[in-house]
Design a protein around this motif. Structure first.
Motif, PDB file in Angstrom:
ATOM      1  N   VAL A 123       9.119  -9.549   9.683  1.00  0.00           N
ATOM      2  CA  VAL A 123       8.265 -10.420  10.569  1.00  0.00           C
ATOM      3  C   VAL A 123       8.248 -10.144  11.939  1.00  0.00           C
ATOM      4  CG1 VAL A 123       7.857 -12.720  10.910  1.00  0.00           C
ATOM      5  CG2 VAL A 123       8.456 -12.286   8.668  1.00  0.00           C
ATOM      6  N   ALA A 128       5.162  -7.758   8.023  1.00  0.00           N
ATOM      7  CA  ALA A 128       4.948  -8.631   7.305  1.00  0.00           C
ATOM      8  C   ALA A 128       3.590  -9.575   8.169  1.00  0.00           C
ATOM      9  CB  ALA A 128       6.051  -9.650   7.398  1.00  0.00           C
ATOM     10  N   GLY A 130       1.483 -11.940   9.767  1.00  0.00           N
ATOM     11  CA  GLY A 130       1.550 -12.929  10.645  1.00  0.00           C
ATOM     12  C   GLY A 130       2.711 -12.675  11.722  1.00  0.00           C
ATOM     13  N   LEU A 259       0.450 -21.205   5.112  1.00  0.00           N
ATOM     14  CA  LEU A 259       1.141 -20.081   4.639  1.00  0.00           C
ATOM     15  C   LEU A 259       0.558 -18.781   5.907  1.00  0.00           C
ATOM     16  CD1 LEU A 259       0.718 -19.830   1.041  1.00  0.00           C
ATOM     17  CD2 LEU A 259       3.029 -20.157   2.237  1.00  0.00           C
ATOM     18  N   ASP A 260      -0.451 -19.213   6.460  1.00  0.00           N
ATOM     19  CA  ASP A 260      -1.291 -17.984   7.357  1.00  0.00           C
ATOM     20  C   ASP A 260      -0.931 -18.293   8.650  1.00  0.00           C
ATOM     21  OD1 ASP A 260      -2.647 -20.573   7.680  1.00  0.00           O
ATOM     22  OD2 ASP A 260      -4.486 -19.735   7.489  1.00  0.00           O
ATOM     23  N   VAL A 265       5.457 -18.719   9.120  1.00  0.00           N
ATOM     24  CA  VAL A 265       5.927 -17.203   8.284  1.00  0.00           C
ATOM     25  C   VAL A 265       7.331 -16.937   8.924  1.00  0.00           C
ATOM     26  CG1 VAL A 265       5.633 -14.980   8.053  1.00  0.00           C
ATOM     27  CG2 VAL A 265       3.705 -16.270   7.764  1.00  0.00           C
ATOM     28  N   ARG A 268      10.047 -19.602   7.683  1.00  0.00           N
ATOM     29  CA  ARG A 268      10.429 -19.601   6.388  1.00  0.00           C
ATOM     30  C   ARG A 268      11.223 -18.177   6.162  1.00  0.00           C
ATOM     31  NH1 ARG A 268       5.360 -21.971   5.516  1.00  0.00           N
ATOM     32  NH2 ARG A 268       4.177 -19.878   5.838  1.00  0.00           N
ATOM     33  N   ALA A 433       5.302 -20.512  -0.696  1.00  0.00           N
ATOM     34  CA  ALA A 433       5.107 -19.190  -0.734  1.00  0.00           C
ATOM     35  C   ALA A 433       5.437 -18.466  -2.040  1.00  0.00           C
ATOM     36  CB  ALA A 433       6.192 -18.399   0.214  1.00  0.00           C
TER      37      ALA A 433
END
Length: 794
Positions: A123, A128, A130, A259-260, A265, A268, A433
């Protein structure tokens, strides 16, 4: 069945002897004592075995019959013998010395490992969706990860843990008489811990004290420091900081974002890495599967589903090879400071507010109202094994509207042989997710564990006494002993033992705010429930007895619905016993009631089909003596198996293979008939079983009658408040105070929404409830009321 019949025969012999001794109690307060016999033979029934269908290997490997002979231990009873030292000073400082000797493994700061985990690095580096983009890691992103991690957890402080254990031990000894734990169940947990997989404890949630009581109990038994997943809504920031230093975990608010969003993101990913690190280091984790006490809503906790989903995802991703799940339950005689006000339950508890609540509890309860507590640890089972086997038990399901609405409106009479799909808990947080299939796996696993936790819970004396008082039983001494033995015969344990008279005195002292004690002639004592809130409180306590008699209660109400159109409800028992009841009709009536009752109440195992449960209900009615087989003229006797031929399709049929071919069993059942037994005890027992479900069914019936009076459209909370006020007004008029429960009002509204009576549509300020077109007329509403009232035994 023969064993149960023999046990019941011995029970009836003991009951007849107890009945002769009970008369001694009404003559005065002599020294003649009658002891409760809370054992089948020489030992209690061992409860808490895992599902043999879903986890057969765990069922065999993590159990040995020798642990059934182990007794109980009082966790809060700490003496000189519990320390390494001896002497008069040790006897005065044994609590402090005991807390110093508890083994607390060193907890290292895992923030660097979490920062270097694959998910967080993906992330941060932008690989990943986002993420933060390609190139070097920005410093502000690192600070954001540290901030999120600080919101989730903090390294536990050993000194603070020992100090808190010492203070908690003194507090529990002032508040409770004892905290009992079965050594056999604890031995199963120790044996599971030796397998090398991390332990995940999945618990019910009866009290706010569960979150501090369970870690204390497991720490005292050598399990280690338990990491507790707390609900951030119930704690203030100051209290959250303290609980994190004691091993608490909190889900960051960013994890519930869509989620977006980049913030969601990242949050999580950090939560995933934290749970993976905890499981990899074999730290035990505690997750509450039920909502906090007093919260109006679904029984299954959305937060608990999110934490369990993280564990399932860690196992599926191969971070750990397996995890062992342990169903847990805590039962109280009375829950201290039980609050059923939703606003009060959702108010964050501050540190000073918590201290004041502790002092208030000690003052109100004191030594005169100290309660007993039982901690139950069911048999651990493998998550990996459950994941593999459970998917094979999934079949097609239909909504409640598809199953029941045509039958309620009289459009058809055939009952579909299909499972009901009913999910009231919203999908939030990290569970979003997961794939749809994995979300379904987590939900059904939660129901499975919750069923195991409730099945292993002991029935306390207050639940038995509240049931007897609510149903107006007159001979409390004899009926208490009878109901105790009936509970044990059904494989449920009880959380008490001792002399009957002392036990009843203790129970009545706990129920004193809800009952009135009147002394009448010859020294007899008349116990009368107080009207109003007293009856509502007794109804909540008696609901703890329902799981032990649930199958028989469903069967009795189904028989009542089958006889509703043939025999008047006020007719004599002999007249009802004349009617022949076919097995197919019984199956259909049981299925209708199973579809109507909410899953939050039934807690059926997802691996058990409705047809299989119908057969279990019918078997229970036969075993308890309410139904007797009736041989029709010209038919082959049921006991004559000599000329029966087993067809090839029935040979070696898998127990979990319930397909459409099972409809043949319904056809074979057409020739089997039953009658209601004419034994003298059957009418009272039949009425007792029907009354166990009467609060739910009567609340549903009153909700149907309220449809033409309620102000719709309205929000869900607004209409729930309207219905609750109507239930309270009806309780004042008709005395049905056990139905005046806000949770029953919410359950009725959600059931009617699933049934298609109410429709939820978007509004300017949120979803709004409307009355559906199918039930807009008074005729349709009356049909709904008649459908529900047929199962109620007046």
């Amino acid at each position: 069945m023969n064993t149960m019949a023999e046990a019941r025969f011995q029970t009836q012999q003991r009951s007849s002897q107890d009945g002769r001794e009970t008369s001694l109690w009404s003559s005065g307060f002599g020294m003649k004592l009658e002891a409760v016999t809370p054992f089948l033979g020489k030992y209690r029934p061992f409860v808490g075995r895992c599902c043999q269908t879903c986890t057969p290997k765990s069922w065999e490997s993590l159990f040995h019959r020798s642990i059934m002979d182990l007794g109980f231990c009082n966790v809060i009873l700490v003496k000189e013998d519990n320390t390494r030292f001896r002497g008069w000073l040790v006897r005065r400082l044994c609590y402090f010395l005991w807390s110093l000797e508890q083994h607390i493994p060193p907890c290292q700061d895992a923030s660097q490992k979490i920062m270097e985990s694959t998910g967080v690095r993906n992330v941060i580096s932008g690989r990943a969706p986002g993420g933060a983009g390609e190139g070097p890691v920005p410093s502000h992103v690192k600070k954001e990860v540290q901030r999120i991690l600080g919101h989730i957890q903090a390294p536990p402080r050993p000194f603070l843990l020992r100090l808190f254990s010492w203070a908690l031990l003194r507090f529990l000894n002032c508040l409770f008489l004892n905290v009992q734990l079965y050594r056999g169940q604890m031995k199963m947990v120790h044996k599971a811990a030796q397998a090398g997989s991390p332990l995940v404890f999945l618990s019910t949630h009866k009290s706010v004290l569960d979150g501090i009581l369970l870690p204390f109990v497991l720490l005292s038994q050598g399990v280690g420091v338990l990491r507790v997943a707390w609900d951030p809504r119930t704690c203030s920031p100051t209290l959250r900081a303290l609980l994190k230093k004691l091993g608490g975990l909190f889900l960051p608010p960013e994890a519930n974002l869509s989620l977006d969003t980049p913030e969601g993101v990242l949050a999580r990913a950090v939560v995933h890495a934290t749970v993976e690190q905890l499981l990899a280091s074999r730290q035990p984790l505690l997750i509450f599967l039920e909502e906090p006490p007093g919260v109006r809503g679904p029984r299954l906790s959305a937060l608990g589903l999110s934490w369990l989903g993280l564990v399932v995802q860690a196992v599926q991703a191969g971070i750990i090879p397996d995890a062992l799940l342990v169903p847990v339950a805590v039962t109280y005689d009375l829950v201290p400071e039980a609050s059923h006000d939703a606003c009060h339950a959702l108010a964050p508890l501050g540190l000073w507010t918590g201290l004041l609540a502790v002092l208030r509890s000690l003052r109100r309860w004191g030594c005169s109202r100290r309660v007993c507590v039982r901690v139950h640890l069911a048999q651990p089972f493998s998550l990996q094994e459950y994941t593999i086997n459970a998917r094979s038990c999934w079949g097609s399901r239909q909504t409640l509207e598809q199953l029941l609405q045509p039958i309620v409106l009289g459009q058809c009479t055939a009952v579909p042989d299909t499972e009901k799909e009913q999910e009231w808990t919203p999908v939030t947080g990290p569970l979003l997710a997961l794939r749809q299939e994995d979300q379904l796996l987590v939900r059904r696993l939660s129901w499975h564990v919750l069923n195991a936790s409730v099945a292993s819970s002991a029935v306390m004396s207050t639940a038995i006494m509240a049931t007897l008082l609510l149903f107006r039983h007159q001979k409390l001494l004899g009926e208490f002993s009878w109901l105790t033995e009936e509970t044990l015969l059904r494989g449920f344990d009880v959380g008490f033992s001792g002399q009957l008279r002392c036990l009843l005195q203790h129970t009545l002292s706990l129920l004193r705010p809800h009952v009135a004690l009147l002394r009448i002639q010859q020294g007899d004592l008349l116990v009368v429930p107080r009207p109003g809130p007293g009856l509502t409180s007794l109804a909540r306590l008696s609901a703890e007895l329902l799981p032990a008699f649930l199958s028989e209660a469903v069967g009795a109400c189904a028989v009542r619905g089958l006889l509703a159109g043939r025999v008047p409800p006020e007719g004599p028992w002999e007249l009802q016993g004349i009617e022949l009841l076919s097995q197919k009709e019984l199956y259909c009536q049981i299925l209708l009631l199973l579809h109507l009752l909410p899953q939050d109440l039934l807690l059926l195992q997802p691996c058990q089909s409705s047809y299989c449960y119908c057969q279990e209900v019918l078997d229970r009615l036969i075993q308890c003596g309410l139904l007797v087989a009736e041989e029709t003229p010209g038919s082959q006797p049921a006991c004559d198996t000599g000329r029966q031929r087993l067809s090839a399709k029935l040979l070696w049929k898998l127990s979990g293979d319930f397909t459409d071919s099972d409809s043949d069993d319904f056809e074979e059942a057409e020739g089997r008939y039953f009658r209601l037994s004419q034994q003298s005890r059957c009418p009272d027992f039949f009425l007792f079983l029907c009354r166990l479900l009467s609060p739910v069914l009567k609340a549903f019936a009153q909700a149907a009658a309220f449809l033409h009076r309620g102000q719709l459209p309205d929000t869900e909370s607004g209409y729930a408040e309207q219905l609750f006020q109507f239930l309270q007004a009806t309780a004042q008029e008709e005395g049905l105070f056990e139905c005046a429960d806000p949770n029953l009002a919410i359950s009725a509204i959600w059931t009617f929404r699933d049934l298609g009576v109410l429709q939820q549509m978007p509004g300017p300020t949120g979803p709004v409830l409307h009355l559906s077109q199918a039930f807009a007329s008074r005729e349709s509403q009356e049909k709904l009321g008649q459908f529900i009232r047929q199962f109620i035994c007046s």
